[in-house]
Design a protein around this motif. Sequence first.
Motif, PDB file in Angstrom:
ATOM      1  N   GLU A 294       0.833  -1.209   0.000  1.00 59.58           N
ATOM      2  CA  GLU A 294       0.000   0.000   0.000  1.00 59.58           C
ATOM      3  C   GLU A 294       0.866   1.257   0.000  1.00 59.58           C
ATOM      4  O   GLU A 294       0.558   2.245  -0.673  1.00 59.58           O
ATOM      5  CB  GLU A 294      -0.897   0.027   1.241  1.00 59.58           C
ATOM      6  N   LYS A 295       1.943   1.219   0.773  1.00 56.58           N
ATOM      7  CA  LYS A 295       2.792   2.400   0.948  1.00 56.58           C
ATOM      8  C   LYS A 295       3.476   2.832  -0.339  1.00 56.58           C
ATOM      9  O   LYS A 295       3.879   3.989  -0.472  1.00 56.58           O
ATOM     10  CB  LYS A 295       3.854   2.138   2.030  1.00 56.58           C
ATOM     11  N   ILE A 296       3.627   1.901  -1.297  1.00 57.26           N
ATOM     12  CA  ILE A 296       4.266   2.299  -2.567  1.00 57.26           C
ATOM     13  C   ILE A 296       3.236   2.785  -3.590  1.00 57.26           C
ATOM     14  O   ILE A 296       3.571   3.025  -4.747  1.00 57.26           O
ATOM     15  CB  ILE A 296       5.145   1.168  -3.156  1.00 57.26           C
ATOM     16  N   GLY A 297       1.987   2.917  -3.136  1.00 58.08           N
ATOM     17  CA  GLY A 297       0.973   3.516  -4.002  1.00 58.08           C
ATOM     18  C   GLY A 297       0.110   2.524  -4.740  1.00 58.08           C
ATOM     19  O   GLY A 297      -0.337   2.788  -5.858  1.00 58.08           O
ATOM     20  N   CYS A 298      -0.147   1.363  -4.122  1.00 60.38           N
ATOM     21  CA  CYS A 298      -1.023   0.357  -4.732  1.00 60.38           C
ATOM     22  C   CYS A 298      -2.348   0.279  -3.979  1.00 60.38           C
ATOM     23  O   CYS A 298      -2.437   0.625  -2.802  1.00 60.38           O
ATOM     24  CB  CYS A 298      -0.351  -1.015  -4.708  1.00 60.38           C
ATOM     25  N   ASP A 299      -3.372  -0.166  -4.687  1.00 59.85           N
ATOM     26  CA  ASP A 299      -4.672  -0.436  -4.092  1.00 59.85           C
ATOM     27  C   ASP A 299      -4.673  -1.913  -3.698  1.00 59.85           C
ATOM     28  O   ASP A 299      -4.725  -2.792  -4.567  1.00 59.85           O
ATOM     29  CB  ASP A 299      -5.769  -0.135  -5.116  1.00 59.85           C
ATOM     30  N   VAL A 300      -4.571  -2.203  -2.407  1.00 63.46           N
ATOM     31  CA  VAL A 300      -4.306  -3.564  -1.941  1.00 63.46           C
ATOM     32  C   VAL A 300      -5.488  -4.103  -1.144  1.00 63.46           C
ATOM     33  O   VAL A 300      -6.129  -3.380  -0.380  1.00 63.46           O
ATOM     34  CB  VAL A 300      -3.029  -3.607  -1.063  1.00 63.46           C
ATOM     35  N   ARG A 301      -5.738  -5.402  -1.329  1.00 63.57           N
ATOM     36  CA  ARG A 301      -6.685  -6.122  -0.486  1.00 63.57           C
ATOM     37  C   ARG A 301      -5.993  -7.373   0.057  1.00 63.57           C
ATOM     38  O   ARG A 301      -5.139  -7.951  -0.600  1.00 63.57           O
ATOM     39  CB  ARG A 301      -7.931  -6.548  -1.274  1.00 63.57           C
ATOM     40  N   CYS A 302      -6.402  -7.768   1.267  1.00 63.53           N
ATOM     41  CA  CYS A 302      -5.870  -8.968   1.915  1.00 63.53           C
ATOM     42  C   CYS A 302      -7.016  -9.815   2.445  1.00 63.53           C
ATOM     43  O   CYS A 302      -7.986  -9.279   2.986  1.00 63.53           O
ATOM     44  CB  CYS A 302      -4.976  -8.594   3.102  1.00 63.53           C
ATOM     45  N   HIS A 303      -6.894 -11.106   2.318  1.00 66.73           N
ATOM     46  CA  HIS A 303      -7.671 -12.060   3.106  1.00 66.73           C
ATOM     47  C   HIS A 303      -6.914 -13.380   3.065  1.00 66.73           C
ATOM     48  O   HIS A 303      -5.781 -13.423   2.582  1.00 66.73           O
ATOM     49  CB  HIS A 303      -9.136 -12.183   2.659  1.00 66.73           C
ATOM     50  N   SER A 304      -7.502 -14.439   3.621  1.00 63.29           N
ATOM     51  CA  SER A 304      -6.726 -15.677   3.668  1.00 63.29           C
ATOM     52  C   SER A 304      -7.618 -16.895   3.540  1.00 63.29           C
ATOM     53  O   SER A 304      -8.838 -16.823   3.714  1.00 63.29           O
ATOM     54  CB  SER A 304      -5.899 -15.754   4.960  1.00 63.29           C
ATOM     55  N   THR A 305      -6.974 -18.016   3.233  1.00 63.36           N
ATOM     56  CA  THR A 305      -7.691 -19.285   3.237  1.00 63.36           C
ATOM     57  C   THR A 305      -8.060 -19.629   4.673  1.00 63.36           C
ATOM     58  O   THR A 305      -7.451 -19.151   5.621  1.00 63.36           O
ATOM     59  CB  THR A 305      -6.833 -20.404   2.631  1.00 63.36           C
ATOM     60  N   THR A 306      -9.081 -20.464   4.822  1.00 65.15           N
ATOM     61  CA  THR A 306      -9.599 -20.743   6.165  1.00 65.15           C
ATOM     62  C   THR A 306     -10.224 -22.125   6.221  1.00 65.15           C
ATOM     63  O   THR A 306     -10.688 -22.646   5.209  1.00 65.15           O
ATOM     64  CB  THR A 306     -10.653 -19.691   6.560  1.00 65.15           C
ATOM     65  N   ARG A 307     -10.247 -22.680   7.409  1.00 61.63           N
ATOM     66  CA  ARG A 307     -10.954 -23.949   7.605  1.00 61.63           C
ATOM     67  C   ARG A 307     -12.457 -23.752   7.722  1.00 61.63           C
ATOM     68  O   ARG A 307     -13.205 -24.721   7.715  1.00 61.63           O
ATOM     69  CB  ARG A 307     -10.465 -24.623   8.894  1.00 61.63           C
ATOM     70  N   SER A 308     -12.922 -22.528   7.871  1.00 62.20           N
ATOM     71  CA  SER A 308     -14.333 -22.260   8.174  1.00 62.20           C
ATOM     72  C   SER A 308     -15.240 -22.498   6.972  1.00 62.20           C
ATOM     73  O   SER A 308     -15.162 -21.758   5.985  1.00 62.20           O
ATOM     74  CB  SER A 308     -14.508 -20.806   8.633  1.00 62.20           C
ATOM     75  N   PRO A 309     -16.138 -23.500   7.046  1.00 62.99           N
ATOM     76  CA  PRO A 309     -17.095 -23.718   5.958  1.00 62.99           C
ATOM     77  C   PRO A 309     -18.337 -22.854   6.165  1.00 62.99           C
ATOM     78  O   PRO A 309     -19.254 -23.220   6.890  1.00 62.99           O
ATOM     79  CB  PRO A 309     -17.424 -25.211   6.088  1.00 62.99           C
ATOM     80  N   ILE A 310     -18.357 -21.701   5.545  1.00 63.01           N
ATOM     81  CA  ILE A 310     -19.438 -20.743   5.745  1.00 63.01           C
ATOM     82  C   ILE A 310     -20.346 -20.759   4.518  1.00 63.01           C
ATOM     83  O   ILE A 310     -19.859 -20.754   3.382  1.00 63.01           O
ATOM     84  CB  ILE A 310     -18.882 -19.323   5.967  1.00 63.01           C
ATOM     85  N   ALA A 311     -21.644 -20.773   4.747  1.00 62.71           N
ATOM     86  CA  ALA A 311     -22.585 -20.699   3.633  1.00 62.71           C
ATOM     87  C   ALA A 311     -22.455 -19.338   2.948  1.00 62.71           C
ATOM     88  O   ALA A 311     -22.147 -18.333   3.591  1.00 62.71           O
ATOM     89  CB  ALA A 311     -24.007 -20.903   4.131  1.00 62.71           C
ATOM     90  N   VAL A 312     -22.678 -19.314   1.632  1.00 57.79           N
ATOM     91  CA  VAL A 312     -22.632 -18.055   0.878  1.00 57.79           C
ATOM     92  C   VAL A 312     -24.020 -17.749   0.339  1.00 57.79           C
ATOM     93  O   VAL A 312     -24.832 -18.645   0.125  1.00 57.79           O
ATOM     94  CB  VAL A 312     -21.594 -18.115  -0.267  1.00 57.79           C
ATOM     95  N   SER A 313     -24.286 -16.445   0.134  1.00 60.47           N
ATOM     96  CA  SER A 313     -25.638 -16.042  -0.250  1.00 60.47           C
ATOM     97  C   SER A 313     -25.584 -14.835  -1.175  1.00 60.47           C
ATOM     98  O   SER A 313     -24.625 -14.056  -1.133  1.00 60.47           O
ATOM     99  CB  SER A 313     -26.457 -15.714   1.001  1.00 60.47           C
ATOM    100  N   THR A 314     -26.609 -14.689  -1.995  1.00 58.47           N
ATOM    101  CA  THR A 314     -26.609 -13.603  -2.981  1.00 58.47           C
ATOM    102  C   THR A 314     -27.088 -12.274  -2.415  1.00 58.47           C
ATOM    103  O   THR A 314     -26.920 -11.236  -3.054  1.00 58.47           O
ATOM    104  CB  THR A 314     -27.508 -13.971  -4.177  1.00 58.47           C
ATOM    105  N   GLU A 315     -27.707 -12.265  -1.238  1.00 57.04           N
ATOM    106  CA  GLU A 315     -28.191 -11.005  -0.683  1.00 57.04           C
ATOM    107  C   GLU A 315     -27.058 -10.011  -0.511  1.00 57.04           C
ATOM    108  O   GLU A 315     -25.965 -10.365  -0.039  1.00 57.04           O
ATOM    109  CB  GLU A 315     -28.856 -11.232   0.686  1.00 57.04           C
ATOM    110  N   GLU A 316     -27.314  -8.779  -0.879  1.00 49.92           N
ATOM    111  CA  GLU A 316     -26.270  -7.749  -0.861  1.00 49.92           C
ATOM    112  C   GLU A 316     -25.708  -7.528   0.538  1.00 49.92           C
ATOM    113  O   GLU A 316     -24.505  -7.311   0.712  1.00 49.92           O
ATOM    114  CB  GLU A 316     -26.822  -6.430  -1.418  1.00 49.92           C
ATOM    115  N   GLU A 317     -26.574  -7.582   1.560  1.00 49.47           N
ATOM    116  CA  GLU A 317     -26.109  -7.305   2.922  1.00 49.47           C
ATOM    117  C   GLU A 317     -25.372  -8.492   3.543  1.00 49.47           C
ATOM    118  O   GLU A 317     -24.732  -8.358   4.591  1.00 49.47           O
ATOM    119  CB  GLU A 317     -27.279  -6.896   3.823  1.00 49.47           C
TER     120      GLU A 317
END
Length: 381
Positions: A294-317
């Motif tokens: 980020e400090k060198i002027g990039c638009d950065v995102r971070c996340h990671s792989t996980t053991r958590s099996p979470i349901a996904v849904s199309t609702e915006e919220e």
Amino acid sequence: MNYQQKDLVRIAKRENNTKRGYLVVDPLQGKHVPVEPSKALNLFKSLAEKLQGKYEGERLLLIGFAETATAIGAQAAITLGTKYIQTTREVIPDVSYLFFSEAHSHATEQKLVKDDIDRVINETDRIVFVEDEVTTGNTIMNIIRIIRREYQRKIKFAVASLLNGMTEEYLKIYREEEIELHYLVKTDHSGYSAIAEKYHCDGLSIRAIQEDHTQEKLAVSIQDKIWNELPHIISIPGWMNARRFVDAKQYETACKKLAETVIAETSVKQGERVLVIGTEEFMYPALLTGQEIEKIGCDVRCHSTTRSPIAVSTEEEYPLHCRYELCSLYDPERKTFIYDLENYDRVIVMTDSALASLKGLETLIYALRMKNENISVIRWY
């Protein structure tokens, strides 16, 4: 910064978990939801600031809980200049453990390297457990009882968490045990199950696991593009393993050196949109590297792989919309997941896995190549 519940709480539905039907997803934590890494690290620093000046003259050991609080604990220990170790679910050769369990979790076995606690317990006045959320405090109380029984000496305890959802019943237990609680936001979990139940859970779930060179729901042309050679693995020395006892400031120095090397080796350019991915318990080095990018002027995102099996849904919220099922980079027989991958100019995968099997890495690259072409893999050893 003064955080509120609306900043840190999104309710998701756990998949196939009868013990607790909902999961609190923190959009700023850098685990499940892609986040600007500086926002995640600033959040963790804010938690550490709750402890500053509280325990003057005491020798502190901070313990971060795997897998979601490993980066929180590391940043808190760095901010406070203390010693640090995280719990783990991984196998560490040639050590003994203190075992305890996390009753509501999908992956219940937690452990601490006993050899390291043995080594530092007589130089520790207070242990501070660091979590993303505390709902009953039972898991932490389990390990406190084990430590008290094992070491038979007067040690004080405290708990620091981003969220605290303990009811008065559990708060009373902690008061009676003289265990201090520090947190950024107090939550009430009583309505969370009902919120989780109302979602349709109709999001897209993709198995990024190759079976007999076929992949459901994917055209052959896409398969051919994705299942080709893995990116070159860049191996960088200097690894500090926070599953073992570390001095937090030395750990920060090692992680910053890693970040500098990653930036040099990948030739990241100013103005790029960059994703940095950590793997399971290996979160803090990825977030710190992301912040340095980020400090060198990039638009950065971070996340990671996980053991958590979470349901996904199309609702915006709803916090998570698309899920990729992977094999773990640490154990190819273990399922892991990553959520809501997008298109970036550059993707940097960071791991401390020995990569004894490449099956897990193959599945992660498979998922990433659905939307990304410029991928680098960093292994810290």
